[in-house]
Design an enzyme around this catalytic site. Structure first.
Site, mmCIF file in Angstrom:
data_model
loop_
_atom_site.group_PDB
_atom_site.id
_atom_site.type_symbol
_atom_site.label_atom_id
_atom_site.label_comp_id
_atom_site.label_asym_id
_atom_site.label_seq_id
_atom_site.Cartn_x
_atom_site.Cartn_y
_atom_site.Cartn_z
ATOM 1 N N TYR A 1 6.183 -22.271 -42.812
ATOM 2 C CA TYR A 1 4.733 -22.540 -42.832
ATOM 3 C C TYR A 1 4.406 -23.807 -43.628
ATOM 4 O O TYR A 1 3.433 -23.841 -44.378
ATOM 5 C CB TYR A 1 3.981 -21.337 -43.412
ATOM 6 C CG TYR A 1 3.763 -20.236 -42.410
ATOM 7 C CD1 TYR A 1 2.689 -20.275 -41.521
ATOM 8 C CD2 TYR A 1 4.647 -19.162 -42.329
ATOM 9 C CE1 TYR A 1 2.497 -19.273 -40.583
ATOM 10 C CE2 TYR A 1 4.463 -18.151 -41.389
ATOM 11 C CZ TYR A 1 3.387 -18.215 -40.522
ATOM 12 O OH TYR A 1 3.207 -17.228 -39.593
ATOM 13 N N TYR B 1 -2.156 -9.908 -36.857
ATOM 14 C CA TYR B 1 -0.895 -10.630 -37.095
ATOM 15 C C TYR B 1 0.197 -9.578 -37.285
ATOM 16 O O TYR B 1 0.065 -8.671 -38.100
ATOM 17 C CB TYR B 1 -0.971 -11.520 -38.337
ATOM 18 C CG TYR B 1 0.378 -12.106 -38.709
ATOM 19 C CD1 TYR B 1 0.848 -13.263 -38.089
ATOM 20 C CD2 TYR B 1 1.195 -11.484 -39.649
ATOM 21 C CE1 TYR B 1 2.094 -13.782 -38.401
ATOM 22 C CE2 TYR B 1 2.441 -11.998 -39.971
ATOM 23 C CZ TYR B 1 2.887 -13.145 -39.341
ATOM 24 O OH TYR B 1 4.124 -13.650 -39.655
ATOM 25 N N ASP C 1 1.313 -0.739 -37.886
ATOM 26 C CA ASP C 1 2.077 -1.773 -38.593
ATOM 27 C C ASP C 1 1.726 -1.684 -40.075
ATOM 28 O O ASP C 1 0.733 -2.236 -40.529
ATOM 29 C CB ASP C 1 1.731 -3.149 -38.017
ATOM 30 C CG ASP C 1 2.434 -4.295 -38.733
ATOM 31 O OD1 ASP C 1 3.092 -4.041 -39.763
ATOM 32 O OD2 ASP C 1 2.322 -5.441 -38.260
ATOM 33 N N LYS D 1 8.502 -5.396 -46.282
ATOM 34 C CA LYS D 1 7.923 -5.952 -47.507
ATOM 35 C C LYS D 1 8.223 -5.116 -48.747
ATOM 36 O O LYS D 1 9.314 -5.210 -49.305
ATOM 37 C CB LYS D 1 6.437 -6.217 -47.319
ATOM 38 C CG LYS D 1 6.167 -7.382 -46.354
ATOM 39 C CD LYS D 1 4.781 -7.918 -46.452
ATOM 40 C CE LYS D 1 4.504 -9.034 -45.458
ATOM 41 N NZ LYS D 1 5.222 -10.280 -45.749
#
Length: 421
Positions: free
Chosen positions: A15, A142, A234, A263
């Site tokens: 990114y 996302y 998600d 995560k």
């Protein structure tokens, strides 16, 4: 050459527009809330290093368990073999996630956990002899950067180059009591073609920490199930305490068919992804026909060291003192939110559990490329605070080890920024 020069000579960062980006900050050590650079500067990591670090950096207990595992078994092929940490982690997760989840499938990050769920959903219908090729997803969603995950994410600047290569998705608005009827009508017209509905429960992370209510989501999930649409939650970002409960799905009465985790799963120590599923999903792949096998796997599937880190992270997460820390962060965020709500510089301020987001009112619509982003980012870096705004959306998502004094310091700097920008 120093570390930064060596980095710039050899590395392409995520990114990052490498031509215009500032040089990376050379971090050499982590200690609780803090990341420490090669010059000894200490930075408060209040975004948990892309939302993964839930207990603080270099936690001694996780390090101990990882070390023990490295001296016992570092890896084994997971096709045809198993090992104790994978079995124990699956058992312990199934005991705390929604009780309709019965099986654990291992992968290696959030995007691939989503890929696995999508493949499970598509092949569920394929194995049933039914053709369902569309996916239902929310606007501004996302779900990751691999191709399946990109496909079910909102179309944006990040997906423009790949748009013609992404599969067909039907996007709908977030559910509210006012729009539920229209959403249901729209879905019912397409239900014969929709394989699955994927969503980030309660908080759309990379979309700008957009938050919505559990009750209308519950109703939407219930309706999708009635329409024979599989449901995928998600929880890559929202899992492991971020929303104030262990999982965002704990706010729901209707439970998904599949859930994606990553995560915070390993406490931010190393990569690991998990896709859980209901017995009904699993059973649809059981057959004498080998072509009905779920053909998915990774070289490092169920890596024992990553599983050991996850078990250690779970030990810490489920401690009473961690739960009290989560409650403290939630309460402190709420008090601060009430203090600055209505500020002229803020278009909106919102909170869900340990996540606090502030949307700057800065001369244009909410956008990842809003020019206030760099001003805010640099201001907080100068004050040794790592906050990575998504355009004009500034957010706090700290490790649970943060203290009340450290939170107050960050809140004070946010108030300074509100007066400055």
């Amino acid at each position: 050459m120093n570390l930064v020069k060596r980095d710039l000579k050899a590395i392409w960062h995520p990114y990052t527009q490498m031509k215009t980006a500032s040089a990376p900050i050379p971090i050499v050590r982590g200690e609780g809330l803090y990341l420490i650079d090669e010059h000894g500067n200490r930075y408060m990591d209040v975004v948990a290093s892309w939302w993964v670090n839930i207990h603080g950096h270099s936690h001694s207990y996780i390090a101990q368990k990882v070390s023990e595992q490295l001296h016992t078994l570092e890896h084994v092929i997971f096709a045809g073999f198993t090992h104790p940490t994978a079995v124990e982690l699956a058992e312990r997760l199934l005991a705390i996630i929604p009780d309709n989840q019965q099986k654990i499938f291992y992968s290696d990050n959030g995007s691939t956990a989503v890929e696995v769920a999508l493949k499970m959903a598509f092949q569920y219908w394929h194995n049933s002899g039914i053709s369902k090729k569309k996916v239902l997803a929310f606007n501004n969603s996302y779900h990751g950067d691999t191709f399946g995950a990109m496909s079910v994410s909102a179309r944006s600047a990040f997906t423009n180059a790949f748009e013609s290569l992404l599969f067909d998705v039907e996007y709908i608005d977030l559910p509210t009591p006012e729009n539920l009827s229209n959403l249901k009508s729209h879905i019912s017209n397409l239900s014969d073609h929709i394989s699955s509905f994927i969503f980030e429960p309660l908080v759309q992370g990379a979309g700008g920490m957009i938050m919505y209510e559990a009750a209308p989501l519950d109703e939407l999930i219930r309706f999708c199930k009635e329409q024979n649409i599989l449901v995928i939650a998600d929880e890559v970002m929202t899992g492991f305490g971020r929303t104030g409960k262990l999982f965002a799905c704990n706010y729901l009465t209707e439970q998904p068919d599949m859930i994606c985790f990553s995560k915070g799963l390993t406490g931010g120590t190393m990569p690991l992804g998990i896709t859980s599923c209901s017995q009904a999903i699993y059973d649809r792949f059981l057959s004498d026909d080998k072509l009905k096998t779920l053909f998915h796997g990774h070289s490092f599937t169920a890596n024992p060291v990553a599983c050991a880190a996850s078990l250690a992270s779970l030990d810490l997460l489920l401690k009473e003192e961690t739960m009290k820390q989560i409650e403290m962060i939630c309460e402190k965020h709420s008090v601060f939110k009430n203090k600055i709500v209505g500020h002229a510089k803020l278009f909106d301020i919102r909170q869900q559990g340990t996540i606090l987001a502030m949307e700057w009112n800065y001369g244009e619509n909410t956008s990842y490329f809003n020019e206030v982003r760099d001003k805010l980012y640099n201001f907080f870096l100068e004050n040794k605070i790592i906050m990575r705004p998504m355009g004009n959306v500034l957010y706090l998502l700290p490790p649970y080890c943060i203290t009340t004094a450290e939170l107050d310091f960050v809140y004070g700097k946010i108030e300074e920024a509100l007066e400055k920008f």
